[in-house]
Scaffold this motif. Structure first.
Motif, PDB file in Angstrom:
ATOM      1  N   MET A   1      15.020  13.079 -49.126  1.00 30.83           N
ATOM      2  CA  MET A   1      14.577  12.277 -49.720  1.00 30.83           C
ATOM      3  C   MET A   1      13.787  11.193 -48.900  1.00 30.83           C
ATOM      4  SD  MET A   1      16.916  10.111 -52.461  1.00 30.83           S
ATOM      5  CE  MET A   1      17.291  11.467 -53.507  1.00 30.83           C
ATOM      6  N   THR A   2      13.929  11.065 -47.596  1.00 30.25           N
ATOM      7  CA  THR A   2      14.083   9.607 -47.110  1.00 30.25           C
ATOM      8  C   THR A   2      13.079  10.724 -45.603  1.00 30.25           C
ATOM      9  OG1 THR A   2      16.149   9.714 -46.901  1.00 30.25           O
ATOM     10  CG2 THR A   2      14.933   9.293 -45.350  1.00 30.25           C
ATOM     11  N   PRO A   3      11.311  10.514 -45.086  1.00 32.99           N
ATOM     12  CA  PRO A   3      10.366  11.048 -44.713  1.00 32.99           C
ATOM     13  C   PRO A   3      10.844  10.641 -43.173  1.00 32.99           C
ATOM     14  CG  PRO A   3       9.499   8.251 -45.513  1.00 32.99           C
ATOM     15  CD  PRO A   3      10.854   9.147 -46.447  1.00 32.99           C
ATOM     16  N   SER A   4      10.590  10.927 -42.392  1.00 34.67           N
ATOM     17  CA  SER A   4      10.813  10.531 -40.662  1.00 34.67           C
ATOM     18  C   SER A   4      10.064   9.746 -40.086  1.00 34.67           C
ATOM     19  CB  SER A   4      10.465  11.645 -40.043  1.00 34.67           C
ATOM     20  OG  SER A   4       9.211  11.907 -40.208  1.00 34.67           O
ATOM     21  N   TYR A   5       9.465   8.508 -40.887  1.00 35.03           N
ATOM     22  CA  TYR A   5       8.309   7.474 -40.754  1.00 35.03           C
ATOM     23  C   TYR A   5       8.048   6.628 -42.070  1.00 35.03           C
ATOM     24  CZ  TYR A   5       4.702   9.222 -43.766  1.00 35.03           C
ATOM     25  OH  TYR A   5       4.784   9.362 -45.070  1.00 35.03           O
ATOM     26  N   GLN A   6       8.002   5.146 -41.323  1.00 34.59           N
ATOM     27  CA  GLN A   6       8.026   4.188 -42.727  1.00 34.59           C
ATOM     28  C   GLN A   6       6.647   3.433 -41.561  1.00 34.59           C
ATOM     29  OE1 GLN A   6       8.471   2.911 -45.622  1.00 34.59           O
ATOM     30  NE2 GLN A   6      11.136   3.275 -45.160  1.00 34.59           N
ATOM     31  N   VAL A   7       5.808   3.301 -42.929  1.00 31.78           N
ATOM     32  CA  VAL A   7       4.522   2.232 -42.916  1.00 31.78           C
ATOM     33  C   VAL A   7       5.497   0.970 -43.096  1.00 31.78           C
ATOM     34  CG1 VAL A   7       2.573   1.425 -43.197  1.00 31.78           C
ATOM     35  CG2 VAL A   7       3.336   4.038 -43.565  1.00 31.78           C
ATOM     36  N   THR A   8       5.497  -0.273 -41.821  1.00 27.99           N
ATOM     37  CA  THR A   8       6.208  -1.435 -42.012  1.00 27.99           C
ATOM     38  C   THR A   8       5.231  -2.414 -43.223  1.00 27.99           C
ATOM     39  OG1 THR A   8       5.375  -2.032 -39.827  1.00 27.99           O
ATOM     40  CG2 THR A   8       7.390  -1.414 -40.023  1.00 27.99           C
ATOM     41  N   GLU A   9       5.405  -3.425 -43.259  1.00 29.86           N
ATOM     42  CA  GLU A   9       4.611  -4.893 -44.085  1.00 29.86           C
ATOM     43  C   GLU A   9       3.122  -4.999 -43.210  1.00 29.86           C
ATOM     44  OE1 GLU A   9       6.596  -8.063 -45.323  1.00 29.86           O
ATOM     45  OE2 GLU A   9       7.784  -6.377 -45.509  1.00 29.86           O
ATOM     46  N   ASP A  10       3.110  -4.296 -41.900  1.00 30.40           N
ATOM     47  CA  ASP A  10       1.723  -5.139 -41.377  1.00 30.40           C
ATOM     48  C   ASP A  10       1.130  -4.314 -40.792  1.00 30.40           C
ATOM     49  OD1 ASP A  10       3.783  -4.213 -39.188  1.00 30.40           O
ATOM     50  OD2 ASP A  10       3.901  -6.068 -37.590  1.00 30.40           O
ATOM     51  N   GLY A  11       1.840  -2.836 -41.224  1.00 27.91           N
ATOM     52  CA  GLY A  11       0.620  -1.538 -40.958  1.00 27.91           C
ATOM     53  C   GLY A  11       1.029  -1.097 -39.962  1.00 27.91           C
ATOM     54  N   HIS A  12       2.501  -0.762 -39.220  1.00 29.14           N
ATOM     55  CA  HIS A  12       2.911  -0.188 -38.114  1.00 29.14           C
ATOM     56  C   HIS A  12       3.070   1.446 -38.669  1.00 29.14           C
ATOM     57  CE1 HIS A  12       1.117  -3.580 -35.944  1.00 29.14           C
ATOM     58  NE2 HIS A  12       1.898  -2.696 -34.365  1.00 29.14           N
ATOM     59  N   VAL A  13       3.149   2.064 -38.170  1.00 27.80           N
ATOM     60  CA  VAL A  13       4.437   3.576 -38.383  1.00 27.80           C
ATOM     61  C   VAL A  13       4.600   3.589 -37.554  1.00 27.80           C
ATOM     62  CG1 VAL A  13       4.440   5.650 -37.977  1.00 27.80           C
ATOM     63  CG2 VAL A  13       2.270   4.861 -39.046  1.00 27.80           C
ATOM     64  N   ARG A  14       6.163   3.613 -37.847  1.00 29.21           N
ATOM     65  CA  ARG A  14       7.298   3.571 -36.967  1.00 29.21           C
ATOM     66  C   ARG A  14       8.519   4.885 -37.653  1.00 29.21           C
ATOM     67  NH1 ARG A  14      13.079  -0.056 -37.271  1.00 29.21           N
ATOM     68  NH2 ARG A  14      13.685   2.095 -37.307  1.00 29.21           N
ATOM     69  N   PRO A  15       9.344   4.798 -36.482  1.00 32.42           N
ATOM     70  CA  PRO A  15      10.228   6.581 -36.939  1.00 32.42           C
ATOM     71  C   PRO A  15      11.333   5.519 -37.966  1.00 32.42           C
ATOM     72  CG  PRO A  15      10.885   5.680 -34.960  1.00 32.42           C
ATOM     73  CD  PRO A  15       9.475   4.528 -35.046  1.00 32.42           C
ATOM     74  N   VAL A  16      11.868   6.377 -38.704  1.00 31.19           N
ATOM     75  CA  VAL A  16      13.286   6.368 -39.948  1.00 31.19           C
ATOM     76  C   VAL A  16      14.568   7.123 -38.930  1.00 31.19           C
ATOM     77  CG1 VAL A  16      14.811   7.198 -41.748  1.00 31.19           C
ATOM     78  CG2 VAL A  16      11.769   5.895 -42.099  1.00 31.19           C
ATOM     79  N   TYR A  17      15.184   6.682 -38.059  1.00 27.79           N
ATOM     80  CA  TYR A  17      16.513   7.015 -37.863  1.00 27.79           C
ATOM     81  C   TYR A  17      17.265   7.650 -38.306  1.00 27.79           C
ATOM     82  CZ  TYR A  17      14.011   4.267 -33.378  1.00 27.79           C
ATOM     83  OH  TYR A  17      13.597   4.662 -32.685  1.00 27.79           O
ATOM     84  N   PHE A  18      18.054   8.575 -38.514  1.00 28.42           N
ATOM     85  CA  PHE A  18      18.978   8.949 -39.648  1.00 28.42           C
ATOM     86  C   PHE A  18      20.067   9.719 -38.913  1.00 28.42           C
ATOM     87  CE2 PHE A  18      20.733  11.859 -42.942  1.00 28.42           C
ATOM     88  CZ  PHE A  18      20.035  11.237 -43.589  1.00 28.42           C
ATOM     89  N   TYR A  19      20.937   9.366 -39.283  1.00 26.74           N
ATOM     90  CA  TYR A  19      22.264   9.932 -38.464  1.00 26.74           C
ATOM     91  C   TYR A  19      23.503  10.761 -39.269  1.00 26.74           C
ATOM     92  CZ  TYR A  19      21.864   7.355 -34.275  1.00 26.74           C
ATOM     93  OH  TYR A  19      20.317   6.469 -33.064  1.00 26.74           O
ATOM     94  N   THR A  20      23.670  11.159 -38.680  1.00 27.99           N
ATOM     95  CA  THR A  20      24.724  11.892 -40.264  1.00 27.99           C
ATOM     96  C   THR A  20      26.116  11.985 -39.333  1.00 27.99           C
ATOM     97  OG1 THR A  20      24.231  14.115 -39.037  1.00 27.99           O
ATOM     98  CG2 THR A  20      24.036  13.306 -41.166  1.00 27.99           C
TER      99      THR A  20
END
Lengths: 368, 368, 368, 368
Positions: free
Chosen positions: C306-325
């Motif tokens: 349920m976690t995408p590899s990206y996130q759109v920040t409040e100011d509209g930038h696209v940034r990665p989501v870091y996922f550690y296991t």
């Protein structure tokens, strides 16, 4: 359907860059065991050396991580560092595409139309991979190899712990599906304990009930084989009347028992010098067309190191060597799978079930 | 040899300390889901409660970690905390030897002459344990249970990934060796994908070749079953014509598909409320006389929690419940083996090989 | 050195084939939960839909395996099948390169000059991989995310079993390194048992000595929290005075405790409907910029889904989501790593050591 | 708190049955390497032999699975089968309670009031066991042993793969926490590759970036050490300037590098005859008071076989030998834990984290 070994795609030496490649450089070794700084090290793949007299020449009987020595007769030999001697002429150059007169043919057994999808798949084998097709391919392969190849087994001790697995292994040997065995002191002692006492590490091999003073059976086995002189002597004297070592001895299947620092005893047949053991193992490995390594990290990796991905048959054809490893652990399997060869296959399961299923499957196909 | 369930040694209530034990104390619950501080919690073992009217009485249909509620009719019920209601009378007292009127009979199925050696052995099962005798015992057990018991399967997704394993599982169902199934959304979707597309997670189930756009097959399967209404509907409409869920549906084998946070979809038949799912699973578990859990940590532990080590048969006999877990990992197996019951057995192997070997072994004994 | 999130390479919609792509097709759903046959399913990657009115539009708050619903206001929403309703307009088309008006941007976070070597390396993480650099990167990342992101922890029960690990986890929460927690009944009960009794499953949490009747502590904990009303109530009433759940409650860190069929009790705060739990988990997951999943196969895979590899920040930038296991088993880690995203990292170790090392490393960098 | 080794409970030879025990029987060996049929085999425990001249006498410097040879001077020696010679007088008798004049003191280090609960616990160590107390005990132990004992490390290759772990290991050596090292060719080559090239198997040891032609670094390392003559020579010539082997050499810590069939090269310092290697390893093992084995199944089991559970100090006291094994796998750990000694402890984690945590913990206690 009958088995056909994957066809080999010979390199085309008439096309550039190979057609324009220089001759390979060979430098003289100045000290035993020490190679020139830019020596070429072998891989598991077919490698060709561009020789002044003979043209492009395939290295036969290769193995990983060797130097390549040019004989006076123009022959090429893959030699472990420890066998490189002062005065040897050693191939030098590290570019593998021909620019140094050396060509490493990494994809000789790949279908030319090989898709990327397929390749990526092979690298992700896990316990949840489906193995039905691998069993079926193995039945075909072994039926072919029984007549046309050399099947080399690498056995961890677990094969001798279970009654059904041990019997299945014996059946495989008796039916011609084993041409050589590599193992350690442990496998041999456990198997011989089964023959002498019906136990494995002191437990009745089928019921698992502990035998009285059963923990002595292991050492007593070693002591009695020592007294007999050797495994062969113990079989001849009928001290040992069944089991894996018995079957191999009776049928004159060559085996190498390599020593390790973990050994008790050892049995008189075990080779204590590991580098001598390596040499003897390699003498079998270089005849192998199929290798099956069961539940032994040490011996499987050792054998993997000394087995090339190809074999040159007597009539001069190049064919693949199939290398199967069977183990319970993704960690071990991955270590072994990193040979980077399409001919390496892995099955994640308990070797007891593997051997029983294999012997049964071969039997159903009238092979066994 | 025919199978005979381990005989139960009834406790002797005429001997001290049991003959001198007080009656068990039951306290009234004052708030839903909250037990009196000294409530008694159930184990997997047979437990007896000393009642004023009825004397020592065995708790039937037990499970781990429940409160014991005394009904107005004198009946005893093991209830999960979430089912304990205000006004319930709950057994209190934590001494298990009778001093609180409660007796936990932990060794009712042990041979009286049980040696220490033997017991310690069972706790050290590993991949190197010999399993031949376990298979043979299982063949005997299942042939007995087919007529006389209730065989409950707990299936992880891996069973549906392999052609031979899937076919073997179907054969077991068709031949009467399954009386109930517990699984999750994953097992059902993978199996139904096999039926609809011949793939597992997008790869052809036998050849493992990736199907074009195969990663959609998983979701398309869910979508089509949703459109059909349910698995049963999909079978009736002949959308699904083979596989594990098909066989179970055709033969009216009851199954519970329990939801998890990992689910895609889910299928319409999956129960989203895990505590409702627990209740439905337990309704099967409390009929089970043999449980076989394959490659599923979540469902196997859940089922283990709700399955007692004994069953009271219709004619009032107490018999053991046999609980097998099959997995690749010592870690998982150990978690499950800690039920502290001799009736729990574990086999370390790939479930693909296990199911194939089992179906073949039963067939050889004319069972299957 | 300060951390800078990997830059996002926006797709170029002015170049073919994207500049020539048709508009995406949306079809009307005719039955709740059943999608049109050629529906498009989401991946973890940024996906763009070519809309008649708005042009190419990025799907925000995505997750794997959803349908994409076009709102009346032109908004796009990734919806699980179970949330798709009759009348919804669902994106259709399965070509991901723009030909269907849908573009899946799988390599938006890859350096443009990405070499093949590097990529192949990431797929072969094992226990023998060197992890020093991963720890250092994680220190930098968490220091950045503390101020600029949303750090979501997914906790398996093992974190609460060990004194030092539990204290380190509390320290991480107290120092601002946790913005949300996902866990199950088990983690919460074990942690609360530590707070109430100083034990974990009945053993003193540090010395491991068994407490008298200690096996009751687990159930007694559930019973007492039930009596208190909720975890929050138990903290307010000072029944619970320390530990992970205490720290999260005190600092108003949102948490979701998702139910499973394995649960005892459960605690009053646990959500029994797994699909409702999924929705609540996703409401945290869609805020996450870094996810760290510790020793829990079930919750880690669920969260990964349920976690995408990206996130759109409040100011509209696209940034990665870091996922550690973090886990002990190559098998589990591989299952999780198959998200196919460069932003997924894995560390093979015991989570006890991981948490302690992490808290200490952050402290040394004045972060903690 | 300062560490005090567990007190030894001497057997009471004045009480029956020991006070009434006969003298031990010694029989003459008639053939090299072959023992009398009823020979006594040693365990890891203290064993006493009732001698005609000297009374009950403790076997010093024992190890598992040896025969016990009575010297002309009345001394007792535990000898591997391969060292038993014609004419040796070997202890015979298999009852361990004194009835054969032999007493195996299996519980000399157990607290006399040892409860059953506690013992059973130690046998169930898993990745979910709490290890905080084990670390703390180890800090105390190592601070004691640094001055009063002999700390023997058994190192698998993984210790040399990670920058932080390698540096921590060097720090432990530099600060006096290592009195001996046992390892194989692999550990030494990987560590020396780090020193010569800053890589491990061709990847930069910290960043993990592949070095150009990096796969040659492994073999080039062997070649250059061979050219230098030995590791000691390479350190002296400042070819090797840092790392584990460098630290051990500089500080004259004795080490044994034992060969295996898996070795490349090998390095000139590696002992190819495994039984000679065993002898050299044992000469260190019999001085050891604490052994710590990291991530090496082969060397850890080998060392376990040759290390007794006790040591007789110079002033004649009997003290325990502490044996720690650290590994990722329950399977390996269980194999090692089966020494049946309370002094064997296991920690399930990645050795990288273990070494780093250990060095840091000792430093915090001003030890390191």
């Amino acid at each position: 359907m009958p088995f056909i070994p994957t066809k080999y795609n010979h390199p085309d030496f008439n096309k550039p860059p190979l057609s324009e490649a220089p001759f390979a450089t060979f430098r003289k070794v100045t000290e035993d065991g020490v190679l020139p700084v830019d020596y070429h090290a072998t891989s598991v793949y077919p490698e060709y050396f561009h020789l002044e007299k003979a043209g492009w020449r395939l290295l036969e009987h290769s193995r990983m991580d060797c130097g390549v020595v040019l004989g006076k007769d123009g022959s090429l030999q893959a030699k472990e560092f420890r066998h490189i001697e002062k005065g040897n002429l050693v191939a030098c150059g590290r570019r593998e595409n021909g620019e140094d007169g050396i060509f490493v043919h990494a994809n000789g057994f790949e279908p030319l139309e090989q898709s990327h999808d397929k390749f990526s798949f092979r690298t992700h084998v896990s316990r949840e991979t489906s193995f039905s097709v691998d069993y079926d391919e193995l039945y075909n392969l072994l039926n072919y190899e029984r007549e046309n190849g050399f099947i080399l087994w690498v056995l961890g001790p677990a094969v001798a712990f279970d009654r059904d697995a041990r019997e299945a292994m014996v059946r495989l040997i008796d039916n011609g599906f084993a041409h050589g065995l590599l193992a350690g002191n442990g496998l041999a002692v456990h198997d011989l304990e089964g023959a002498l006492y019906g136990t494995a590490l002191g437990r009745e091999i089928y019921s698992k009930h502990p035998a009285p003073l059963g923990h002595y059976n292991h050492l007593d086995t070693i002591n009695r084989i020592n007294a007999a002189g050797s495994i062969k002597d113990a079989v001849r004297k009928e001290l040992v009347q069944e089991g894996i070592m018995h079957a191999a001895t009776k049928r004159s299947i060559p085996y190498v028992l390599a020593g390790s620092i973990r050994d008790d005893g050892p049995l008189p047949d075990v080779i204590g010098d590991v580098y001598l053991a390596q040499d003897k193992m390699r003498s079998l490995a270089q005849r192998a067309t199929t290798v099956i390594a069961l539940a032994t990290q040490l011996h499987a990796i050792a054998t993997g190191n000394m087995t090339p991905s190809y074999q040159v048959t007597e009539d001069g054809h190049v064919r693949p060597v199939y290398f199967y490893t069977v183990d319970m652990s993704e960690f071990v399997i991955n270590k072994l799978a990193n040979r980077g060869s399409l001919t390496a296959r892995t099955i994640l399961t308990n070797v007891q079930d593997f051997v029983v299923t294999l012997a049964h499957g071969l039997q159903q196909r009238q092979g066994c």
